[in-house]
Design an enzyme around this catalytic site. Structure first.
Site, PDB file in Angstrom:
ATOM      1  N   ASN A  99      -3.379   9.428   4.286  1.00  0.00           N
ATOM      2  CA  ASN A  99      -2.191   8.600   4.525  1.00  0.00           C
ATOM      3  C   ASN A  99      -2.016   8.203   5.988  1.00  0.00           C
ATOM      4  O   ASN A  99      -1.119   7.415   6.313  1.00  0.00           O
ATOM      5  CB  ASN A  99      -0.925   9.322   4.047  1.00  0.00           C
ATOM      6  CG  ASN A  99      -0.739   9.247   2.544  1.00  0.00           C
ATOM      7  OD1 ASN A  99      -1.224   8.316   1.904  1.00  0.00           O
ATOM      8  ND2 ASN A  99      -0.056  10.220   1.968  1.00  0.00           N
ATOM      9  N   ARG A 143       0.822  -1.203   0.000  1.00  0.00           N
ATOM     10  CA  ARG A 143       0.000   0.000   0.000  1.00  0.00           C
ATOM     11  C   ARG A 143       0.864   1.264   0.000  1.00  0.00           C
ATOM     12  O   ARG A 143       0.531   2.269  -0.620  1.00  0.00           O
ATOM     13  CB  ARG A 143      -0.926  -0.038   1.220  1.00  0.00           C
ATOM     14  CG  ARG A 143      -1.978   1.033   1.177  1.00  0.00           C
ATOM     15  CD  ARG A 143      -3.103   0.728   2.167  1.00  0.00           C
ATOM     16  NE  ARG A 143      -3.935   1.904   2.277  1.00  0.00           N
ATOM     17  CZ  ARG A 143      -4.056   2.636   3.368  1.00  0.00           C
ATOM     18  NH1 ARG A 143      -3.405   2.297   4.457  1.00  0.00           N
ATOM     19  NH2 ARG A 143      -4.827   3.697   3.375  1.00  0.00           N
ATOM     20  N   HIS A 201       0.590   4.447  -2.635  1.00  0.00           N
ATOM     21  CA  HIS A 201       0.400   5.824  -2.160  1.00  0.00           C
ATOM     22  C   HIS A 201       1.563   6.711  -2.567  1.00  0.00           C
ATOM     23  O   HIS A 201       1.384   7.898  -2.812  1.00  0.00           O
ATOM     24  CB  HIS A 201       0.229   5.827  -0.635  1.00  0.00           C
ATOM     25  CG  HIS A 201      -1.153   5.509  -0.187  1.00  0.00           C
ATOM     26  ND1 HIS A 201      -1.885   6.320   0.649  1.00  0.00           N
ATOM     27  CD2 HIS A 201      -1.958   4.462  -0.478  1.00  0.00           C
ATOM     28  CE1 HIS A 201      -3.077   5.785   0.862  1.00  0.00           C
ATOM     29  NE2 HIS A 201      -3.137   4.647   0.194  1.00  0.00           N
ATOM     30  N   ASP A 255     -10.421  -9.196   2.096  1.00  0.00           N
ATOM     31  CA  ASP A 255     -10.842 -10.438   1.441  1.00  0.00           C
ATOM     32  C   ASP A 255     -11.304 -11.393   2.538  1.00  0.00           C
ATOM     33  O   ASP A 255     -10.485 -11.876   3.319  1.00  0.00           O
ATOM     34  CB  ASP A 255      -9.654 -11.037   0.667  1.00  0.00           C
ATOM     35  CG  ASP A 255      -9.952 -12.416   0.070  1.00  0.00           C
ATOM     36  OD1 ASP A 255     -11.028 -12.969   0.352  1.00  0.00           O
ATOM     37  OD2 ASP A 255      -9.097 -12.928  -0.673  1.00  0.00           O
ATOM     38  N   HIS A 282      -6.388  -5.791  -3.257  1.00  0.00           N
ATOM     39  CA  HIS A 282      -7.329  -5.861  -2.140  1.00  0.00           C
ATOM     40  C   HIS A 282      -7.607  -7.298  -1.715  1.00  0.00           C
ATOM     41  O   HIS A 282      -8.462  -7.543  -0.885  1.00  0.00           O
ATOM     42  CB  HIS A 282      -8.643  -5.163  -2.508  1.00  0.00           C
ATOM     43  CG  HIS A 282      -8.542  -3.685  -2.408  1.00  0.00           C
ATOM     44  ND1 HIS A 282      -9.605  -2.837  -2.574  1.00  0.00           N
ATOM     45  CD2 HIS A 282      -7.480  -2.886  -2.146  1.00  0.00           C
ATOM     46  CE1 HIS A 282      -9.196  -1.586  -2.426  1.00  0.00           C
ATOM     47  NE2 HIS A 282      -7.905  -1.596  -2.174  1.00  0.00           N
TER      48      HIS A 282
END
Length: 329
Positions: A95, A63, A67, A249, A197
């Site tokens: 963030n 991640r 970002h 998930d 994800h």
């Protein structure tokens, strides 16, 4: 793990860089062959150690890379600490949920690289983040791939630059496509990167509207599976502690796989921006293909990650190699 627990691997995401595709030509595999030939093994060993300490290392690092690349390009600007005179990217509200383990992975890998005399101050933090991201994906069962290297670290990191640059959980397909297209990424790339994800967590407030207050006609988003909506309500009751986080998930949360797409087919996409990939007929065929063909998804993911890694690359006077990843030289 508190709020550092990682929002979604999705805000994981994206935004407009100042230099969309400039300078990617200088990137190449084995960029450090002469200056620091063992760099990939050094980074991999540090990442492996961090992974053994906590699984959060995986979604946190992945991640962090997203970002970083979607704000000012892949230049490690997201790692810079704020000072009295500058509020840096990492302190923008979008963030604040980046998990500390992602930052820690890069900082420890940089220290290990610089501990080798011939490598000291030769390898950028941006390249270390790109290598570490590849390594965490492989450790979680995903594909390994050759990383293009040669990025410099950015010279600017401002919280104000983050505003409007990262996809939101409420985005529809047009909003997702236009944000990714600004970086030279196609709809197929966007759907592949959304597959990240399959790992990580989200705080309840990021999707509460879908299970309690969707519209005047429906309190629950009708695109959600009824059983899944009930599970989410049980895990995220109204007025829940804002620090509570749940898996993105629900099926295989610690494995990088194509189950994310199978979940979308069953109405188990956590965010509107996830489920829209199946409910919108323009993107549904890709979801269906990857739900049934893991190899096809993994190939598309490698392609998309390679293209993402070229976004806003800094060269020449636009960057340098930081001695400390969290502070400008």
């Amino acid at each position: 793990m508190g709020r550092f627990m990682l929002l979604a691997v999705w805000s994981l995401s994206l935004g407009l860089s100042l230099y969309p595709y400039m300078a990617s030509a200088q990137l190449k595999q084995n960029y450090y062959a002469n200056t620091c030939p063992n760099v990939e093994n050094i980074v991999k060993n540090v990442v492996q150690k961090k992974f053994q300490q906590t699984f959060v290392t995986v979604p946190a690092t992945l991640r962090l890379f997203f970002h970083d690349c979607f704000v000012q390009g892949c230049d490690a600007s997201v790692i810079i600490q704020s000072t009295g005179s500058n509020k840096a990217e990492k302190d923008h509200p979008d963030n604040l949920s980046l998990a500390g383990d992602g930052f820690d992975t890069v900082i420890k890998a940089k220290a290990a690289v610089d501990a080798v005399p011939s490598c000291k101050n030769k390898v950028s933090c941006a390249d270390i983040l790109a290598m570490a991201t590849r390594d965490v994906i492989a450790l979680a069962g995903g594909p390994s791939y050759a990383v293009e290297l040669g990025r410099l670290d950015g010279l600017v990191s401002k919280a104000t630059d983050v505003e409007g640059k990262l996809p939101q959980p409420t985005f529809n397909l047009n909003q997702l496509n236009s944000m990714f297209a600004a970086h030279g990424l196609s709809q197929t790339d966007m759907i592949a990167l959304s597959g990240a994800h399959t790992l990580g967590f989200s705080h309840c407030n990021r999707f509460a509207n879908r299970i309690y207050n969707f519209s005047p006609q429906n309190s629950v988003d009708p695109s959600l599976s009824k059983d899944y909506a009930s599970q989410l309500q049980a895990m995220c009751p109204k007025n829940v502690d804002p620090l509570i986080a749940i898996n993105m998930d629900p099926t295989t949360p610690r494995t990088f796989d194509n189950v994310y797409y199978k979940n979308l087919q069953q109405g188990k996409g956590l965010f509107t921006s996830d489920e829209i990939l199946f409910t919108d007929t323009r993107s549904r065929p890709t979801v269906n293909t990857w739900a049934s063909n893991s190899a096809s998804f993994q190939n598309a993911f490698i392609t998309a990650m390679t293209k993402l890694g070229r976004v806003g690359v800094k060269t020449g006077k636009n960057g340098n190699i930081r001695r400390d990843c969290s502070a400008f030289n």
